[in-house]
Design an enzyme around this catalytic site. Structure first.
Site, mmCIF file in Angstrom:
data_model
loop_
_atom_site.group_PDB
_atom_site.id
_atom_site.type_symbol
_atom_site.label_atom_id
_atom_site.label_comp_id
_atom_site.label_asym_id
_atom_site.label_seq_id
_atom_site.Cartn_x
_atom_site.Cartn_y
_atom_site.Cartn_z
ATOM 1 C CE LYS A 181 0.145 -5.655 -8.763
ATOM 2 N NZ LYS A 181 -0.616 -5.792 -7.276
ATOM 3 C CD GLU A 257 8.384 2.397 1.958
ATOM 4 O OE1 GLU A 257 8.513 1.808 2.721
ATOM 5 O OE2 GLU A 257 7.371 2.904 1.434
ATOM 6 C CB CYS A 291 6.146 0.986 5.871
ATOM 7 S SG CYS A 291 6.410 2.636 4.873
ATOM 8 C CD GLU A 388 5.442 -3.114 8.949
ATOM 9 O OE1 GLU A 388 5.756 -1.697 8.578
ATOM 10 O OE2 GLU A 388 5.900 -3.873 8.078
#
Length: 483
Positions: A181, A257, A291, A388
């Site tokens: 997906k 992750e 990331c 972040e």
């Protein structure tokens, strides 16, 4: 090479379940160009019923695929690697159109993403267990590895090819079927990959791609179906936590992750010019939308002014523009929401007293652009030091002692990657061992490698992708007791 329009017309826009199929009800959603905001194409918008069709297909061929000789599985993966490589320019252009990154960045991702298929084509034949006499003399111990079964992979928008291949590669090598997906912002690259896999000889049903604008509703029935045995996700920590909760009902194998808040630590004995070059890679690779991107720059006070001056000078050379422009070195952000997030974090820091050394303001106009930005004099409570940023913003803060630098680097709930610059080997090893992260780059601004285990600790998730460890995530261990 095909033109942009010819390329878009050649890419599948339907769901991929044993080949291209319409979504139930015929729904579609737009894929937009981040450089203009305009619609590139419409793709099929899957429903929960479509997700179950994909699981039906995966379950139907799981036993046959698991029984396919490992060498044959590996050769199919190798053929896909060669097909991606042969069409590298098409993949690069397609990624730039749907994700926005500059073409050189997209070309790098094609090389990186394709390599997972080559690496795991070689690992497919190296799955092994062990045999030994029981220590007590009561019999023999046989340890056997076998595929976990049908898997669901949910991938993000920032690396449209590589985040899929580093999940698909080991799953197929291990003998698992997989449903992917992809993110609704960047589904086209994965649909093109599915087509290449079929052309390379992958049997129908082994790999399905379901595109949807309603991810939660579409994946929920999959997570509740006992035929699904594995969930792998790359994305934000809040979404990852929800998926872990949802997968608990079926006790699925999971790999997560998740988010990062990577520190980039520069000590006073570092080669400052090398540190600046590493900072450019760690911060501006993929436009900062990674990331693994350096999120906080902790620089020892005695060299902070020099590092800041040189970093500002180097980042000022980055040219903002559409990723398809040959002169562009920094493309747009993925969408308006991400542009607003970056803007809010910078404005929060400035309102608290931070100083803008470079950039700091979106240019406006069509597309979702934000310039390379450097901030200094940040208060410790600034959100950008805790959250972040996922954009081309480098906040720089100082520290005095090695202990202070390590403590500042570890002052986060995340633990994906950290970067350290020092020319002292003892210090490098000491800091690397003391960092609470799953990965450490020592005098390197890029650490990702298909041959290395990628993953984090703390709220950056669990499980590893790539390396020898990557295929283990898709294998069950069975103990067989022999007389």
């Amino acid at each position: 090479m095909a033109s942009e329009r010819e390329l878009l017309e050649s890419v599948p826009t339907k769901l991929w379940i044993g080949g291209p199929v319409d979504a139930t009800g015929g729904g579609t959603f737009p894929v937009r160009n981040p450089a203009t905001g305009e619609t590139l194409v419409e793709v099929a918008d899957a429903t929960p019923e479509d997700a179950m069709r994909a699981l039906d297909a995966a379950a139907a061929v799981q036993a046959d695929w698991a029984a396919t000789p490992a060498r044959q599985r590996g050769e199919i993966l190798r053929a896909v690697f060669e097909a991606i490589t042969a069409r590298a320019e098409e993949f690069a252009l397609l990624m730039t159109l749907e994700m926005g990154k500059a073409l050189p960045e997209s070309r790098n991702e094609v090389r990186y993403g394709a390599e997972f298929f080559r690496w795991f084509s070689e690992e497919a034949v190296r799955v092994h267990g062990r045999y030994q006499p029981a220590p007590g003399g009561t019999g023999r111990i046989l340890v056997h590895k076998q595929p976990v079964g049908p898997c669901l992979a949910i991938t993000p928008w920032n690396f449209p090819l590589a985040m899929g291949t580093r999940k698909i590669g080991p799953a197929l090598a291990a003998g698992c079927t997989m449903i992917v997906k992809p993110a609704s912002e960047t589904p086209l690259t994965m649909l093109l990959l599915a087509q290449l896999c079929r052309d390379a000889g992958l049997p129908d049903g082994v790999l399905s791609v379901i595109t949807t604008s309603h991810s939660g509703a579409v994946t929920a029935p999959l997570l509740n179906d006992p035929r699904l045995r594995k969930l792998t996700f790359t994305g934000s920590t809040p979404v990852g936590k929800k998926l872990v909760e949802a997968s608990a009902h079926g006790l699925l194998r999971t790999s997560m992750e998740l988010g990062g808040n990577a520190p980039f630590v520069v000590f006073d004995d570092a080669d400052i010019d090398a540190a600046v070059q590493g900072a450019l890679l760690a911060k501006l690779r993929n436009g900062g939308e990674a990331c693994t991107a350096a999120n906080r720059f902790h620089v020892q006070n005695s060299v902070r002014a020099e590092f800041t001056r040189k970093l500002v000078s180097a980042m000022a050379d980055y040219k903002l523009g559409p990723g398809t422009d040959p002169e562009t070195t920094l493309g747009p952000l993925i969408n308006e929401d991400q542009l607003n997030t970056v803007t809010d974090l910078v404005e929060d820091a400035v309102s608290a007293g931070a100083r803008i050394e470079l950039g700091g303001k979106a240019p406006g106009g069509p597309g979702w652009f934000y310039p390379a930005t450097v901030l200094t004099d940040l208060p410790s409570q600034s959100r950008i030091l805790r959250e972040e940023v996922f954009g081309p913003v480098a906040p720089i803060v100082g520290f005095e002692t090695e202990e202070e630098g390590l403590a500042a680097a570890n002052n986060t709930e995340f633990g994906l990657v950290a970067y350290v610059y020092t020319q002292n080997l003892d210090r490098a090893l000491r800091i690397a061992e003391g960092l609470e992260t799953g990965m450490v780059g020592v005098n390197r601004g890029v650490i990702s490698d298909p041959a290395a285990p990628f993953g984090g600790v703390k709220e950056s998730g669990f499980g590893r992708e790539g390396g020898f460890e990557g295929i283990e995530e898709y294998l069950d261990t069975k103990y067989i007791a022999l007389p």
